[in-house]
Design an enzyme around this catalytic site. Sequence first.
Site, PDB file in Angstrom:
ATOM      1  N   HIS A  35      26.535-106.036  35.305  1.00 43.74           N
ATOM      2  CA  HIS A  35      27.910-105.528  35.448  1.00 43.74           C
ATOM      3  C   HIS A  35      28.866-106.684  35.729  1.00 43.74           C
ATOM      4  O   HIS A  35      29.953-106.765  35.161  1.00 43.74           O
ATOM      5  CB  HIS A  35      28.009-104.544  36.629  1.00 43.74           C
ATOM      6  CG  HIS A  35      27.266-103.255  36.446  1.00 43.74           C
ATOM      7  ND1 HIS A  35      26.381-102.767  37.375  1.00 43.74           N
ATOM      8  CD2 HIS A  35      27.292-102.344  35.444  1.00 43.74           C
ATOM      9  CE1 HIS A  35      25.905-101.607  36.960  1.00 43.74           C
ATOM     10  NE2 HIS A  35      26.433-101.327  35.780  1.00 43.74           N
ATOM     11  N   LYS A  90      25.741 -85.327  41.166  1.00 42.42           N
ATOM     12  CA  LYS A  90      24.567 -86.202  41.097  1.00 42.42           C
ATOM     13  C   LYS A  90      24.295 -86.799  42.469  1.00 42.42           C
ATOM     14  O   LYS A  90      25.210 -86.949  43.282  1.00 42.42           O
ATOM     15  CB  LYS A  90      24.873 -87.350  40.114  1.00 42.42           C
ATOM     16  CG  LYS A  90      24.030 -87.299  38.839  1.00 42.42           C
ATOM     17  CD  LYS A  90      24.451 -88.341  37.863  1.00 42.42           C
ATOM     18  CE  LYS A  90      23.595 -89.594  37.928  1.00 42.42           C
ATOM     19  NZ  LYS A  90      23.973 -90.572  36.882  1.00 42.42           N
ATOM     20  N   ARG A  94      23.785-102.910  26.067  1.00 41.60           N
ATOM     21  CA  ARG A  94      22.688-103.865  26.270  1.00 41.60           C
ATOM     22  C   ARG A  94      21.729-103.866  25.106  1.00 41.60           C
ATOM     23  O   ARG A  94      21.182-104.891  24.731  1.00 41.60           O
ATOM     24  CB  ARG A  94      21.900-103.507  27.549  1.00 41.60           C
ATOM     25  CG  ARG A  94      22.658-103.731  28.822  1.00 41.60           C
ATOM     26  CD  ARG A  94      22.007-102.997  29.949  1.00 41.60           C
ATOM     27  NE  ARG A  94      22.047-101.550  29.687  1.00 41.60           N
ATOM     28  CZ  ARG A  94      21.718-100.619  30.559  1.00 41.60           C
ATOM     29  NH1 ARG A  94      21.266-100.970  31.740  1.00 41.60           N
ATOM     30  NH2 ARG A  94      21.803 -99.343  30.266  1.00 41.60           N
ATOM     31  N   SER A 153      20.873-100.426  36.878  1.00 44.82           N
ATOM     32  CA  SER A 153      20.916-100.024  38.295  1.00 44.82           C
ATOM     33  C   SER A 153      19.680 -99.199  38.632  1.00 44.82           C
ATOM     34  O   SER A 153      19.114 -99.321  39.714  1.00 44.82           O
ATOM     35  CB  SER A 153      22.174 -99.190  38.571  1.00 44.82           C
ATOM     36  OG  SER A 153      23.328 -99.936  38.319  1.00 44.82           O
TER      37      SER A 153
HETATM   38  O1  PNS Z   1      27.532 -95.990  34.635  1.00 43.58           O
HETATM   39  P1  PNS Z   1      27.507 -94.684  33.912  1.00 43.58           P
HETATM   40  O2  PNS Z   1      26.863 -93.641  34.784  1.00 43.58           O
HETATM   41  O3  PNS Z   1      26.866 -94.794  32.562  1.00 43.58           O
HETATM   42  O4  PNS Z   1      29.052 -94.250  33.678  1.00 43.58           O
HETATM   43  C1  PNS Z   1      29.377 -93.049  33.050  1.00 43.58           C
HETATM   44  C2  PNS Z   1      30.894 -92.770  33.130  1.00 43.58           C
HETATM   45  C3  PNS Z   1      31.374 -92.788  34.564  1.00 43.58           C
HETATM   46  C4  PNS Z   1      31.638 -93.824  32.358  1.00 43.58           C
HETATM   47  C5  PNS Z   1      31.122 -91.369  32.476  1.00 43.58           C
HETATM   48  O5  PNS Z   1      30.256 -90.445  33.036  1.00 43.58           O
HETATM   49  C6  PNS Z   1      32.557 -90.855  32.620  1.00 43.58           C
HETATM   50  O6  PNS Z   1      33.481 -91.446  32.108  1.00 43.58           O
HETATM   51  N1  PNS Z   1      32.721 -89.775  33.378  1.00 43.58           N
HETATM   52  C7  PNS Z   1      34.033 -89.173  33.619  1.00 43.58           C
HETATM   53  C8  PNS Z   1      34.152 -87.796  32.994  1.00 43.58           C
HETATM   54  C9  PNS Z   1      34.729 -87.849  31.591  1.00 43.58           C
HETATM   55  O7  PNS Z   1      35.779 -88.403  31.349  1.00 43.58           O
HETATM   56  N2  PNS Z   1      34.007 -87.225  30.635  1.00 43.58           N
HETATM   57  C10 PNS Z   1      34.450 -87.101  29.253  1.00 43.58           C
HETATM   58  C11 PNS Z   1      34.199 -88.330  28.423  1.00 43.58           C
HETATM   59  S1  PNS Z   1      32.642 -88.296  27.670  1.00 43.58           S
END
Ligand code: PNS
Length: 160
Positions: A18, A42, A91, A129
């Site tokens: 990150h 979660k 990645r 992570s």
């Molecule tokens: O590190 P992660 O868990 O892969 O991140 C995921 C994240 C936070 C980027 C994603 O879950 C997100 O943007 N959540 C917010 C809800 C949202 O906007 N959902 C619609 C778009 S798909």
Amino acid sequence: MRGLAVYPGSFDPITNGHLDLIRRGTKLCDRLIVAVLRNTEKSYLFSVEERLTLLRESVADIPGVEVDAFDGLLVEFARRRGADRILRGIRALSDFEYEFQMALMNRRLAPDVETLFLMPREEFTFLSSRLVREVARLGGPVDGLVPPPVALRIKEKLRP
Ligand code: PNS
């Protein structure tokens, strides 16, 4: 290409992958907001407040980076903050499908917000992570995989 970008994620915890992406991202914009999702459904190893603290400690020496939390839609947060681009890391091919779906959904929700994908340094392509949490939980060393404040806190957290 200047302006404001959002780099969203769970960051449970932030890894050196990150951090590598954050450094690369700062070269592409004037200001980068690292945004932690507040997801109450979660369960996480670190609370949102802990993750914000670890992020702030880890990016303290990188100019132009801010750390914030958001809930609800990512694109709404981006708009609220005046950001016109979202930064995500890829990645390996296995990341692609999920990222592709998310980027296209975000584009549908907000055509004015563009998603940019960056690749981390090769040595971090295996890093996640989830694996860091697993190795730490099983007593393995995570130094070199996460920023020093995280290495310290994760040991304290998982110490029996
Ligand atoms: O590190 P992660 O868990 O892969 O991140 C995921 C994240 C936070 C980027 C994603 O879950 C997100 O943007 N959540 C917010 C809800 C949202 O906007 N959902 C619609 C778009 S798909």
